[in-house]
Design a protein around this motif. Structure first.
Motif, PDB file in Angstrom:
ATOM      1  N   ALA A   1      33.682  90.516  28.079  1.00 19.70           N
ATOM      2  CA  ALA A   1      35.324  90.376  27.962  1.00 19.70           C
ATOM      3  C   ALA A   1      35.187  92.236  28.695  1.00 19.70           C
ATOM      4  O   ALA A   1      34.445  92.288  28.025  1.00 19.70           O
ATOM      5  CB  ALA A   1      35.656  90.318  26.851  1.00 19.70           C
ATOM      6  N   ILE A   2      36.635  91.495  29.736  1.00 22.27           N
ATOM      7  CA  ILE A   2      37.094  93.424  29.564  1.00 22.27           C
ATOM      8  C   ILE A   2      37.685  93.373  28.973  1.00 22.27           C
ATOM      9  O   ILE A   2      38.934  93.101  28.461  1.00 22.27           O
ATOM     10  CB  ILE A   2      37.513  93.406  31.375  1.00 22.27           C
ATOM     11  CG1 ILE A   2      36.465  93.417  32.261  1.00 22.27           C
ATOM     12  CG2 ILE A   2      38.348  94.281  31.187  1.00 22.27           C
ATOM     13  CD1 ILE A   2      36.553  93.413  33.653  1.00 22.27           C
ATOM     14  N   CYS A   3      37.419  94.734  27.592  1.00 20.24           N
ATOM     15  CA  CYS A   3      38.726  94.814  26.521  1.00 20.24           C
ATOM     16  C   CYS A   3      38.466  95.905  26.329  1.00 20.24           C
ATOM     17  O   CYS A   3      39.352  96.595  25.509  1.00 20.24           O
ATOM     18  CB  CYS A   3      37.900  94.189  25.769  1.00 20.24           C
ATOM     19  SG  CYS A   3      36.160  94.717  25.114  1.00 20.24           S
TER      20      CYS A   3
ATOM     21  N   ASP B   1      42.090  99.555  31.581  1.00 18.22           N
ATOM     22  CA  ASP B   1      41.576  98.337  32.696  1.00 18.22           C
ATOM     23  C   ASP B   1      42.923  97.886  32.739  1.00 18.22           C
ATOM     24  O   ASP B   1      43.156  96.880  34.063  1.00 18.22           O
ATOM     25  CB  ASP B   1      40.547  97.947  32.096  1.00 18.22           C
ATOM     26  CG  ASP B   1      39.696  98.513  32.069  1.00 18.22           C
ATOM     27  OD1 ASP B   1      39.347  99.247  32.718  1.00 18.22           O
ATOM     28  OD2 ASP B   1      38.576  98.145  31.712  1.00 18.22           O
ATOM     29  N   TYR B   2      43.547  97.383  31.590  1.00 19.61           N
ATOM     30  CA  TYR B   2      44.828  96.249  31.937  1.00 19.61           C
ATOM     31  C   TYR B   2      45.652  96.210  32.894  1.00 19.61           C
ATOM     32  O   TYR B   2      46.030  95.319  33.094  1.00 19.61           O
ATOM     33  CB  TYR B   2      45.144  95.427  30.584  1.00 19.61           C
ATOM     34  CG  TYR B   2      44.669  95.257  29.404  1.00 19.61           C
ATOM     35  CD1 TYR B   2      43.204  95.232  29.496  1.00 19.61           C
ATOM     36  CD2 TYR B   2      45.012  95.616  27.930  1.00 19.61           C
ATOM     37  CE1 TYR B   2      41.896  95.377  28.534  1.00 19.61           C
ATOM     38  CE2 TYR B   2      44.299  94.914  26.861  1.00 19.61           C
ATOM     39  CZ  TYR B   2      42.856  95.129  26.859  1.00 19.61           C
ATOM     40  OH  TYR B   2      42.166  95.035  26.261  1.00 19.61           O
ATOM     41  N   ASN B   3      46.052  96.971  33.028  1.00 22.35           N
ATOM     42  CA  ASN B   3      47.442  97.752  33.940  1.00 22.35           C
ATOM     43  C   ASN B   3      46.589  98.321  35.245  1.00 22.35           C
ATOM     44  O   ASN B   3      47.354  98.115  36.171  1.00 22.35           O
ATOM     45  CB  ASN B   3      48.140  98.325  33.395  1.00 22.35           C
ATOM     46  CG  ASN B   3      47.750  99.748  33.273  1.00 22.35           C
ATOM     47  OD1 ASN B   3      47.005  99.908  32.435  1.00 22.35           O
ATOM     48  ND2 ASN B   3      48.415 101.004  33.514  1.00 22.35           N
TER      49      ASN B   3
ATOM     50  N   LEU C   1      43.425  92.041  37.800  1.00 26.86           N
ATOM     51  CA  LEU C   1      42.492  90.979  38.184  1.00 26.86           C
ATOM     52  C   LEU C   1      41.411  90.739  37.656  1.00 26.86           C
ATOM     53  O   LEU C   1      40.717  89.967  36.894  1.00 26.86           O
ATOM     54  CB  LEU C   1      42.177  91.228  39.593  1.00 26.86           C
ATOM     55  CG  LEU C   1      43.744  90.978  40.500  1.00 26.86           C
ATOM     56  CD1 LEU C   1      42.919  90.966  41.697  1.00 26.86           C
ATOM     57  CD2 LEU C   1      44.422  89.273  40.342  1.00 26.86           C
ATOM     58  N   ASP C   2      40.505  91.662  37.372  1.00 25.95           N
ATOM     59  CA  ASP C   2      39.614  91.829  36.784  1.00 25.95           C
ATOM     60  C   ASP C   2      39.370  91.136  35.302  1.00 25.95           C
ATOM     61  O   ASP C   2      38.609  90.399  34.824  1.00 25.95           O
ATOM     62  CB  ASP C   2      38.261  93.365  36.889  1.00 25.95           C
ATOM     63  CG  ASP C   2      37.906  93.414  38.099  1.00 25.95           C
ATOM     64  OD1 ASP C   2      37.963  93.085  39.328  1.00 25.95           O
ATOM     65  OD2 ASP C   2      37.972  94.132  38.512  1.00 25.95           O
TER      66      ASP C   2
END
Ligand code: NAD
Ligand code: UDP
Length: 389
Positions: free
Chosen positions: A98-100, A104-106, A110-111
């Motif tokens: 995962a990207i976690c 990165d979330y905001n 998209l990723d």
């Protein structure tokens, strides 16, 4: 390694050696899970990841006692046809990929959504089609904000645990508006949880879902400019470690008022091993895995880390140990935060008899000892290096 004949599950049945396809094995949690499985069980690991730096010590040299029980497969699950073959020849699939990292979330929504939902879809499908058991890593962030956070500031109900304790089978998932892209991660994780649950209900998929509550310890994330990008923003343990190593103030986002419960990675890995080896008790369940006794505000975490780092490094703390920074400045547009995260432990305690053991002070002491030993010299050299003109 323990003799396989000596190993029994919680119900006294012999545990047979299994082949585990671990996707995301090269990350923080994966590296600790690999260590545990190799040193204490007879199981074999097919370790899948795009990186292997954090498990290199388990792969080389060939003379390690568990050589032959771990194989590394460097592949990106987004686009590699070898994945289904690896799943087919395994008894159990553990999906950690995962990207976690919240930064990165905001900024890469998209990723984040692709990684946490779209890329996990084939894993679920291959497990379902081939009747393979799946342990999927979700997140405590699935709960979003507490019900209490929407009550008036002076409401006495805010003190009532019914309004903030997070329970797997009764708490709602409360996310902010779409423009607060912070919630892209939680929402993608929620949809994959619902899909896995539905595969269980409609197609008989054997699954367990894990919701980690801020697991921390050695090898978490990276130190910017040392083993990760200089401008990268890791999770809070690595951000604060970086500040301490560089003798900079720790940055408190929006006053550091958010609350978290931190659990030591080694305690949490015990819970995962129980899930792996007790399918009859773990299948069909969603488990909170955290330490409700280790709650602090982020400000309190910063103060405790400053004290602990002083103790383990032998250095006095700097004159201004913390500074305030706005979330917009630190994370950019679209950041939002979970206010408070206390896990209810009833289900995991009942099914697996698991309880966390390590206090926040103790887990910070062992983790910051590791950070100091691993990075202090490299940071000193990086700071001393003259800037190229
Ligand atoms: P991590 O970033 O250290 O590990 C994730 C690993 O997955 C990385 O090694 C990465 O290279 C790999 N990966 C990502 N995309 C991949 C792809 N397309 N193909 C192959 N490999 C890929 O993170 P972690 O802390 O070990 O977290 C593991 C899981 O637990 C994640 O699903 C995360 O959402 C969940 N989780 C962890 C925590 C925590 O406290 N550490 C909290 C909540 C949820
Ligand atoms: N945080 C902070 N300073 C930092 C990094 C993080 O104040 O240098 C805060 C962040 O805003 C959040 C908490 O620490 O309230 C935990 O952040 P983390 O990145 O570990 O992930 P989260 O628990 O939000 O998933």
């Amino acid at each position: 390694m323990a003799e396989s004949s000596a190993r029994v599950d919680l119900d006294g049945n012999t545990i047979n050696p299994m082949t585990i396809c671990m996707i995301g094995a090269g990350g923080f949690i994966g590296s600790h899970l690999c260590e545990k499985l190799l040193s204490e069980t007879p199981h074999t690991i097919l370790a899948v990841d795009v990186y292997n730096d954090k498990i290199k010590h388990l792969l080389e040299p060939d003379s390690l006692p568990w050589a032959g029980r771990i194989q590394f497969h460097r592949l990106n699950i987004k686009n590699d046809s070898r994945l289904e073959g690896l799943i087919k020849c395994s008894d159990l699939i553990v999906n950690l990929a995962a990207i976690c990292t919240p930064a990165d979330y905001n900024t890469r929504p998209l990723d984040t959504i692709y990684s946490n939902f779209i890329d996990a879809l084939p894993v679920v499908k291959y497990c379902s089609d081939n009747n393979k058991r799946l342990i999927h890593f979700s997140t405590c962030e699935i709960y979003g904000k507490t019900i209490g956070s929407y009550l008036p500031k002076d409401s006495p109900l805010r003190q009532d645990p019914a309004y903030y304790i997070l329970k797997e089978d009764t708490s709602p998932c409360i996310f902010g508006p779409i423009e607060k892209q912070r919630w892209s991660y939680a929402c993608a994780k929620q949809l994959i949880e619902r899909l896995i649950f539905a595969e269980g209900a409609e197609n008989g998929l054997e699954f367990t879902i894990v919701r980690p509550f801020n697991w921390i310890g050695p090898r978490m994330d990276f130190i910017p400019g040392i083993d990760g990008p200089s401008e990268g923003v890791p999770r809070v343990l690595a951000c604060f470690s970086n500040n301490l190593l560089r003798r900079e103030p720790l940055k408190l986002v929006d006053g550091g008022e958010s609350q978290r419960t931190f659990v030591y990675i080694k305690d949490a890995i015990e819970a995962v091993l129980l899930m792996i080896e007790n399918p009859g008790r773990a299948n069909g369940h969603i488990f909170n895995v955290g330490n409700p006794n280790n709650e602090v505000t982020v400000r309190q975490l910063a103060e405790m880390m400053t004290k602990v780092y002083s103790k383990v490094s032998g250095e006095d703390s700097i004159e201004t140990p913390t500074i305030d920074v706005s979330s917009k400045e630190f994370y950019g547009e679209g950041y939002d935060d979970s206010d408070k995260r206390i896990p209810d432990m009833t289900i995991i305690n009942k099914q697996l008899g698991w309880d966390p053991k390590t206090s926040l002070w103790d887990l910070l002491e062992s983790t910051l000892t590791y950070q100091h030993r691993t990075y202090a010299e490299a940071v000193r050299q990086a700071i001393a290096k003259p800037v190229a003109s």
